[in-house]
Structure formats: C-alpha cells, structure tokens
Write a protein that holds these residues in place. Structure first.
Motif, PDB file in Angstrom:
ATOM      1  N   VAL A 332       0.855  -1.197   0.000  1.00 39.67           N
ATOM      2  CA  VAL A 332       0.000   0.000   0.000  1.00 39.67           C
ATOM      3  C   VAL A 332       0.883   1.235   0.000  1.00 39.67           C
ATOM      4  O   VAL A 332       1.888   1.293   0.717  1.00 39.67           O
ATOM      5  CB  VAL A 332      -0.928   0.039   1.245  1.00 39.67           C
ATOM      6  CG1 VAL A 332      -1.866   1.236   1.164  1.00 39.67           C
ATOM      7  CG2 VAL A 332      -1.721  -1.242   1.363  1.00 39.67           C
ATOM      8  N   ARG A 333       0.480   2.226  -0.801  1.00 42.89           N
ATOM      9  CA  ARG A 333       1.206   3.490  -0.859  1.00 42.89           C
ATOM     10  C   ARG A 333       0.678   4.429   0.215  1.00 42.89           C
ATOM     11  O   ARG A 333      -0.523   4.702   0.297  1.00 42.89           O
ATOM     12  CB  ARG A 333       1.026   4.126  -2.236  1.00 42.89           C
ATOM     13  CG  ARG A 333       2.009   5.237  -2.540  1.00 42.89           C
ATOM     14  CD  ARG A 333       3.405   4.693  -2.721  1.00 42.89           C
ATOM     15  NE  ARG A 333       4.370   5.720  -3.100  1.00 42.89           N
ATOM     16  CZ  ARG A 333       5.670   5.535  -3.028  1.00 42.89           C
ATOM     17  NH1 ARG A 333       6.147   4.363  -2.585  1.00 42.89           N
ATOM     18  NH2 ARG A 333       6.509   6.488  -3.402  1.00 42.89           N
ATOM     19  N   TRP A 360      -1.282   6.302  15.296  1.00 43.37           N
ATOM     20  CA  TRP A 360      -1.039   4.922  14.849  1.00 43.37           C
ATOM     21  C   TRP A 360      -2.359   4.245  14.455  1.00 43.37           C
ATOM     22  O   TRP A 360      -2.439   3.566  13.431  1.00 43.37           O
ATOM     23  CB  TRP A 360      -0.337   4.170  15.968  1.00 43.37           C
ATOM     24  CG  TRP A 360      -0.014   2.725  15.681  1.00 43.37           C
ATOM     25  CD1 TRP A 360      -0.521   1.641  16.310  1.00 43.37           C
ATOM     26  CD2 TRP A 360       0.889   2.217  14.696  1.00 43.37           C
ATOM     27  NE1 TRP A 360      -0.004   0.485  15.799  1.00 43.37           N
ATOM     28  CE2 TRP A 360       0.876   0.803  14.798  1.00 43.37           C
ATOM     29  CE3 TRP A 360       1.706   2.806  13.745  1.00 43.37           C
ATOM     30  CZ2 TRP A 360       1.643  -0.016  13.994  1.00 43.37           C
ATOM     31  CZ3 TRP A 360       2.489   1.988  12.931  1.00 43.37           C
ATOM     32  CH2 TRP A 360       2.446   0.597  13.041  1.00 43.37           C
ATOM     33  N   GLN A 361      -3.398   4.460  15.254  1.00 40.59           N
ATOM     34  CA  GLN A 361      -4.706   3.890  14.922  1.00 40.59           C
ATOM     35  C   GLN A 361      -5.239   4.455  13.608  1.00 40.59           C
ATOM     36  O   GLN A 361      -5.832   3.729  12.799  1.00 40.59           O
ATOM     37  CB  GLN A 361      -5.695   4.189  16.053  1.00 40.59           C
ATOM     38  CG  GLN A 361      -5.378   3.473  17.355  1.00 40.59           C
ATOM     39  CD  GLN A 361      -6.258   3.945  18.501  1.00 40.59           C
ATOM     40  OE1 GLN A 361      -7.056   4.868  18.351  1.00 40.59           O
ATOM     41  NE2 GLN A 361      -6.101   3.312  19.664  1.00 40.59           N
ATOM     42  N   GLU A 362      -5.026   5.734  13.389  1.00 39.18           N
ATOM     43  CA  GLU A 362      -5.509   6.357  12.139  1.00 39.18           C
ATOM     44  C   GLU A 362      -4.740   5.835  10.935  1.00 39.18           C
ATOM     45  O   GLU A 362      -5.313   5.605   9.868  1.00 39.18           O
ATOM     46  CB  GLU A 362      -5.367   7.880  12.236  1.00 39.18           C
ATOM     47  CG  GLU A 362      -5.992   8.647  11.082  1.00 39.18           C
ATOM     48  CD  GLU A 362      -7.504   8.511  11.013  1.00 39.18           C
ATOM     49  OE1 GLU A 362      -8.084   8.777   9.930  1.00 39.18           O
ATOM     50  OE2 GLU A 362      -8.115   8.121  12.032  1.00 39.18           O
ATOM     51  N   ILE A 366      -6.357   4.019   7.666  1.00 37.74           N
ATOM     52  CA  ILE A 366      -6.100   4.455   6.291  1.00 37.74           C
ATOM     53  C   ILE A 366      -5.641   3.264   5.442  1.00 37.74           C
ATOM     54  O   ILE A 366      -6.120   3.051   4.309  1.00 37.74           O
ATOM     55  CB  ILE A 366      -5.049   5.581   6.280  1.00 37.74           C
ATOM     56  CG1 ILE A 366      -5.654   6.859   6.866  1.00 37.74           C
ATOM     57  CG2 ILE A 366      -4.534   5.838   4.868  1.00 37.74           C
ATOM     58  CD1 ILE A 366      -4.638   7.956   7.109  1.00 37.74           C
ATOM     59  N   LEU A 367      -4.723   2.485   5.959  1.00 40.08           N
ATOM     60  CA  LEU A 367      -4.221   1.330   5.211  1.00 40.08           C
ATOM     61  C   LEU A 367      -5.294   0.258   5.055  1.00 40.08           C
ATOM     62  O   LEU A 367      -5.392  -0.405   4.012  1.00 40.08           O
ATOM     63  CB  LEU A 367      -2.993   0.761   5.917  1.00 40.08           C
ATOM     64  CG  LEU A 367      -1.770   1.697   5.977  1.00 40.08           C
ATOM     65  CD1 LEU A 367      -0.687   1.101   6.855  1.00 40.08           C
ATOM     66  CD2 LEU A 367      -1.224   1.953   4.568  1.00 40.08           C
ATOM     67  N   ARG A 370      -7.575   0.473   2.096  1.00 39.48           N
ATOM     68  CA  ARG A 370      -6.990   0.225   0.766  1.00 39.48           C
ATOM     69  C   ARG A 370      -6.576  -1.232   0.548  1.00 39.48           C
ATOM     70  O   ARG A 370      -5.993  -1.564  -0.458  1.00 39.48           O
ATOM     71  CB  ARG A 370      -5.759   1.132   0.590  1.00 39.48           C
ATOM     72  CG  ARG A 370      -6.146   2.616   0.646  1.00 39.48           C
ATOM     73  CD  ARG A 370      -4.953   3.516   0.530  1.00 39.48           C
ATOM     74  NE  ARG A 370      -5.346   4.905   0.745  1.00 39.48           N
ATOM     75  CZ  ARG A 370      -4.505   5.916   0.903  1.00 39.48           C
ATOM     76  NH1 ARG A 370      -3.202   5.678   0.868  1.00 39.48           N
ATOM     77  NH2 ARG A 370      -4.948   7.136   1.085  1.00 39.48           N
ATOM     78  N   LEU A 371      -6.859  -2.047   1.544  1.00 37.57           N
ATOM     79  CA  LEU A 371      -6.513  -3.465   1.430  1.00 37.57           C
ATOM     80  C   LEU A 371      -7.773  -4.303   1.308  1.00 37.57           C
ATOM     81  O   LEU A 371      -8.850  -3.918   1.766  1.00 37.57           O
ATOM     82  CB  LEU A 371      -5.699  -3.913   2.647  1.00 37.57           C
ATOM     83  CG  LEU A 371      -4.264  -3.371   2.756  1.00 37.57           C
ATOM     84  CD1 LEU A 371      -3.692  -3.667   4.131  1.00 37.57           C
ATOM     85  CD2 LEU A 371      -3.369  -3.976   1.664  1.00 37.57           C
ATOM     86  N   GLU A 372      -7.632  -5.467   0.720  1.00 36.81           N
ATOM     87  CA  GLU A 372      -8.736  -6.408   0.603  1.00 36.81           C
ATOM     88  C   GLU A 372      -8.293  -7.750   1.155  1.00 36.81           C
ATOM     89  O   GLU A 372      -7.143  -8.143   1.042  1.00 36.81           O
ATOM     90  CB  GLU A 372      -9.167  -6.563  -0.863  1.00 36.81           C
ATOM     91  CG  GLU A 372      -9.728  -5.297  -1.479  1.00 36.81           C
ATOM     92  CD  GLU A 372     -10.152  -5.510  -2.928  1.00 36.81           C
ATOM     93  OE1 GLU A 372      -9.966  -6.644  -3.428  1.00 36.81           O
ATOM     94  OE2 GLU A 372     -10.650  -4.552  -3.538  1.00 36.81           O
TER      95      GLU A 372
END
Length: 716
Positions: A332-333, A360-362, A366-367, A370-372
């Motif tokens: 992930v970018r 850190w939680q945020e 965010i990541l 963007r992941l599946e």
C-alpha cells in the motif's frame, strides 16, 4: 454535668466567680446532652464503618463510592473521638430568643432530632463570628470557651444589648481573642477557630467564583483565613466537592506545612490536598536554588513556559515523502497527505505521547481502507504492522515518545533549539542559559518541567493502554465462551437466555472500569479551587503551574506585597491579570493581631526604608517587653535564660546556620520562617541578610515572627 458526672468546667481558683452555677448550669446541662449524643454517634459511626469495611469491595464505580464513604465516615469518627465535648466553640443568644445556640466544629443532634451543635460553616453560625458592637446581627450576647485537655479552663462573654447583663453573662476586662494572643506558641499552629474575628470571617465566607486576594501584613491572620476558607468552601459550595476536583492548598515551604498540619483536620476537613510548589514536580525535592539571579529571571517569565509548546511542536512534523507499506495482504502506498491526515486525528489538547497512539490507529485505518482480504481485520493488520520497522521508524522520527526531562534538558544544552523555541532571547541570554549538566535541576526549572510533563503526558501510556485493551479483549473472549456455554445448554432456545445472542449485551457484561489502570497523580489536578499562601513570591512561570491545575480559575490568593523578597511593584490586580486570572476581588486585613507594638515599632522603619508605601498593619496590643539588643556572643545566655523562665512556648534563631535546633528552639533562614510564629525570636546579624529590597524584606519578615519577645544580636 457530663454524662459521667464530671463537670465540663475546670476553672482555676482565680476565676471562681465564673464558676457560679447561675452562669454555667445551663451549659452543664447542654454539655451532658452533647456527651450522650457523641457516645451514641460514635457507636453508630463505628458500626457503619465496620459494616462498610466488611462489605464486598465491588468493582469500578461501586468500589470508588465505597472508598469515598469509608473516608467520610473515618474522618467524622476521628474528629468526634479527637475532640469530644470540645467540639463546642461557644454559644450565642439572640436578642429575641433567650434559647442559646451552640456552635461546633461539626453539626450534632440528639436522638429526637434536637439541634445540639450548629456547624461553624453553616449560615446560622455566621453571627457567632461576624457580630460586632456596631453590627450585632441580632445577638444579645456571645460566649466563647477556652478548652484545655478536654475541659473548659476559661470562657468570655460579650454583651451586645442593654439587657444582655440580665441574661447571665460574665464580663471580663479582655475578650477571648485578645486573651489568646499572648498565649504560648507550640510547634504546630494552635486552634483559633473559636476566636475568628469578624473581618476574617467575612473573607472566609466569601464566594469562590474568580480570584479572591487576601492582602495583609504580618500578624493579620492571612494563614488562618486561608485554612478556614478551604474548609468552609468544601462545606458550603457543592461545585468544589471532592468528586468535582476538590481543593488544593499550596504553602511556601515544608516547615510551614508541618506547622499548619493540624488545622484542617481540626475543622473536620481531611480532604484538602496540601503541598508546596516543589511537590508539584518530581524533580522538585532535589532542585537547587538558581545561583545566578539573571538566569532565574530569564526562566521566570510566562513566555518561557510558553516556549515548551514550540519545543514539543518541533517533534510533531509529519513526513513529507511517500512510502510503500508491505503487508501480508499486499503493498500500500502511504502518501504525505495520508501522514497529514493521521497527524490531525488526535483531539485538540491530547497529550503528545498519548496522541501518538491515536495517530497509529488512524494510519491503520487508512491502510485498512486500501486493502482487501476476507480474513482482514484491524487487529490482524495492527499485529502485522507492529513488525514493520520502516513504518514504525518513520512514525518514531516524526512523532517520537518524549520525556519531559529530556525536552527541557535539550533547551539548556542545544543553543539552536533554545533560540528556535524562545526567539526573543538574545545570543548572550541563550549562552547564559546553557549549562554543562542540562539536568542539574534548579527551582527555576520546575515550571518548565511541569509544563513539559503536562503537555507530553506519560511516554509509557501507549504501552499501558495496549495492555489494558488486551486485558479487555481477553475478558470479552472469556465472557463470550461462558455465554456460548450457557446458550448451548438452553434446550428450547427461548426465554431471557436468548438475549445473550446480542453483541451489545455481551460487551456490556465486561466492566472495563473494574480492570487495572494507572493510578492518577494526586497533585496533577484538575482541582476545583486552589488556595495559595505567600503568593507574593510566585513568579509568572510558577503561576502557570497552578493555572494548569485549575481550569475554573477559582483561586484564593494570600499574600503581602511588602514581604516579596524580589519586590512587587504592581497592584495585585495587575499582577494576576497579567498571569491569566480574571474576576479579581481584593480583601484587605489591616489589624496586626499577633505582633506586639514594641516589635512592630522596630520592624516598621526597616521595611519602610526600602518600601516607603509598604502596607504595615497596626498592632492592637502591647507585650510589655521591649526589643533588646546585644552581642552574638550572648546567644546561648539569651536562650538559656528564656528557657529557664518559660516552661512552655517556642523560640527561633534566625540567621545563624551553625546553631543546632532543639525541641523548643528552631534554627531557620528568613525565607523558611515565613508563615511561622514563635514566642521568642533571636535575630543573628540581621544586616548580613542582604541589601536592597531582599535584605529589608528578610529582616522585616524575621522580626515579625515574634509574638512576645524579639532579641537582635550583632557581631563586633
């Protein structure tokens, strides 16, 4: 007579006229009722306390409520056992009601509900303290008792109406208060509640909104007012109760706190936190006095405390470059904009070290977006990222965990850092503030350390929070297993058991407040009200320490501008508005109850030589003992003679650090004598105390500690 048949009165032979039954029989009957009620109350309170202690401790709020109740019962029981009949201060008789009203340290009723004692803090008791001959407040007479070892050794009557003498009053040639002024001092402040004067009582009972300044010279009773006001406000103002923050009392030094330690418990109040400014910071106990006055001046400004914000902000800059984060679910970018978004996640006012966990939680959120992955969850991603040294390193570089001592120490060891945080400092001033050992703490460093610690928070809080969350998760898993077992045993699948399927109910079965958490720092605040004595000595930076602990800005400020060692050229209003207070009222005390005329006649020229407009109070009594002068060589003779002539009382030698204190003779510096009082004060070489305002103030303070006799010894 008391319940045991012993008279409450133990008057010496010289006061035999006061033992006339016509004068004291009604008191005897009332004290017998008080004794009976006390015995009953003590028994009932003891049973209640024992029952509370035997009861299950409970968890969470229930445990806290139980602790509060045990503290309340213990405090009231201790006061009743400590005082007995001498809970009673005196009585007053109304002009229109012949029935005396008895005033006590606590309120007390008999088994039928008849009021035996009115709490001294209640509005009904106010005339007992505030009535004067000019304004009798509806009183015909007032009686005050002097208690000695649990029995009345003297009493004084005052009459306010023409027919007062017909109401069985014993008149004296001196009031209870004046009589008390000449009594011997002890290592602890003596009990003065029964002799509170009307000018003092008006200040004690003033409202708590905003800042009230109690301004007065030596001997005017400022400390008495401050202590009694703390107890009064906790009783009368529900906004200041312990559950809403309570009251913090700040004294100038430890000898002062030891001297006044018995006062608040004697008023039935044991919940006030007491401390010095040093006690507010862990480094305070070992901190030295700043040796360079100019260095101390530079550190004393509120601007320097404000520089801490910029010092922390330097470590709160998001990365400006994109990076790739590798996870088991793909790469992930993470862009610079993502970092900015994460850094904005903490709520305003969140402490720096606690905010890092929120960032850190945020980042995880965010990541995660963007992941599946079917098996992907925030917890799984958190565990995976906890091993990503590049991501953790980037966060640690941009928002590191910080220690207050390291942050402030860097200001005194990295000139460029100090110039950035305090750009108003000249290069010479920056150079002056640097030192070889950046953490060789001084008293002047304490406000900055305190501001840094309040702004940063505990660097271990993140790890502690994670452990708490893990404990909660484990408890929920355990509860879920129990619920699943219960559901599996429910054959028909009907009834209340089916409610356990609901996730909200499952979560509610775990009481997070009952799980272990870090104990709060007792002096960190916030407090609902702060009382600060000898406030004229506080620097702007030190005021910030107190403002941080009292968001309501509800203060009692006690002091004397003429006793400020480094000068006090402003008015109280100007000073307090500058440091951040508003709604300021000033109440003045101008009568010197403590210091004899002979001593004040010698002390007044000393302070006026340096401060011509000093607010020097007027003494109301003569001691009959002139100030004496002699040689330093006479010190031992002076003390031995005084000790031989006085079986009781205390003395103090001020200005001779080589003198070794004894049980009845203290040895103090002028600064450490502030707020204290002694029967005999011996000044040793007072001219050596210093020059200018500081020297004059030290001499003035030291001289006015004497309540009976002052001796000045000089060399040569």
């Amino acid at each position: 007579m008391s319940r045991l048949g012993t008279s409450a009165f133990d008057l010496p032979d010289r006061l035999s006229p006061k033992a006339d039954p016509a004068l004291i029989a009604a008191d005897e009957r009332h004290f017998a009722a008080i004794a009976e009620s006390l015995a009953r109350n003590i028994a009932e309170l003891s049973d209640l306390l024992a029952a509370e202690r035997r009861a299950p401790g409970g968890v969470g709020r229930a445990a806290m409520e139980r602790d509060i109740e045990i503290h309340r019962l213990t405090g009231r029981l201790r006061t009743m056992r400590r005082f007995g009949l001498d809970l009673c201060l005196g009585h007053m008789v109304g002009a229109d009601d012949p029935e005396p009203v008895y005033i006590g340290r606590l309120g007390l009723t008999d088994s039928t509900g008849r009021r035996l004692l009115v709490d001294w803090r209640s509005p009904a008791a106010e005339p007992f303290f505030a009535a004067t001959h000019a304004h009798p407040m509806g009183l015909a007479s007032r009686r005050r008792y002097r208690w000695t070892r649990g029995r009345i050794s003297d009493y004084w009557d005052e009459v306010f109406t023409a027919d007062g003498l017909d109401r069985r009053a014993a008149l004296d040639d001196q009031s209870a208060f004046i009589a008390s002024l000449g009594s011997n001092r002890s290592p602890r402040m003596r009990d003065v509640l029964a002799t509170i004067q009307s000018d003092q009582d008006a200040i004690i009972r003033a409202g708590s909104r905003g800042a009230l300044v109690v301004d007065g010279g030596p001997g005017t009773g400022k400390t008495v007012v401050a202590l009694h006001r703390a107890a009064y406000l906790l009783y009368s103002d529900p906004r200041l109760g312990h559950r809403r923050g309570g009251v913090l009392f700040v004294g100038p030094h430890q000898p002062y706190l030891a001297y006044v330690a018995d006062v608040l418990p004697s008023l039935g109040e044991e919940g006030v936190r007491t401390c010095t400014l040093r006690d507010l910071v862990a480094e305070g106990a070992a901190a030295a006095v700043e040796s360079d006055p100019e260095t101390a001046r530079l550190k004393s400004s509120a601007d320097m405390v404000g520089a801490i914000e910029k010092a922390v902000a330097f470590y709160e800059a998001p990365p400006t470059e994109d990076m790739t984060v590798t996870t088991p679910w793909g790469d992930v970018r993470l862009t610079a904009g993502d970092w900015v978004e994460a850094f904005e996640a903490p709520e305003p006012g969140t402490q720096h070290n606690e905010a890092r966990e929120r960032i850190w939680q945020e980042l995880i959120a965010i990541l995660l977006d963007r992941l599946e992955g079917d098996d992907l969850s925030p917890e799984l991603l958190r565990r995976a990222l906890s091993h990503d040294q590049e991501l953790i390193g980037a966060l640690g570089h941009a928002w590191p965990l910080l220690e207050a001592a390291d942050l402030v120490g860097d200001l005194w060891s990295v000139p460029a850092y100090l110039r950035m945080c305090a750009p108003w400092l000249s290069r010479d001033e920056v150079r002056r503030l640097q030192r070889a050992d950046p953490q060789a703490w001084t008293v002047s460093d304490l406000p900055l350390l305190d501001a840094a610690r309040q702004r940063l928070g505990d660097p271990k809080s993140s790890a502690r929070n994670r452990r708490h969350e893990a404990t909660v998760a484990a408890e929920r898993a355990r509860m879920a297993a129990v619920i699943d077992t219960v559901l599996a045993s429910d054959d028909d699948g009907e009834g209340a058991v089916t409610m356990l399927h609901g996730q909200d109910l499952r979560d509610s079965l775990v009481d997070e407040s009952a799980l272990p958490v870090a104990a709060p720092e007792p002096l960190a605040g916030p407090f609902a009200h702060v009382v600060v004595d000898e406030a004229q000595e506080l620097t702007d930076a030190e005021w910030q320490m107190l403002l941080l602990r009292c968001p309501s800005r509800s203060f009692t400020v006690v002091g004397d501008r003429a006793q400020a060692r480094h000068g006090f050229t402003e008015s109280w209003r100007e000073r307090l508005e500058r440091v951040g207070l508003s709604r300021i009222d000033v109440a003045s005390l101008s009568i010197n109850y403590r210091t004899p005329e002979e001593v004040m006649a010698e002390a007044e020229p000393v302070i006026r030589a340096a401060l011509p407009d000093a607010n020097v109070p007027t003494s109301i009594r003569a001691g009959g003992v002139p100030v004496t002068h002699g040689s330093v060589a006479d010190l031992r003779t002076v003390l031995d003679t005084w000790l031989a002539e006085h079986a009781e009382g205390t003395a103090c030698v001020i200005g001779d650090p080589a003198f070794r204190a004894t049980s009845r003779v203290r040895s103090l510096t002028p600064s450490l004598s502030k707020g204290l009082e002694f029967d005999l004060v011996v000044l040793v070489d007072p001219q050596a105390f210093g020059e200018g305002v500081t020297g004059a103030v030290d001499r003035y303070v030291a001289m006015t500690r004497a309540t009976q006799r002052l001796v000045v010894l000089t060399s040569g």
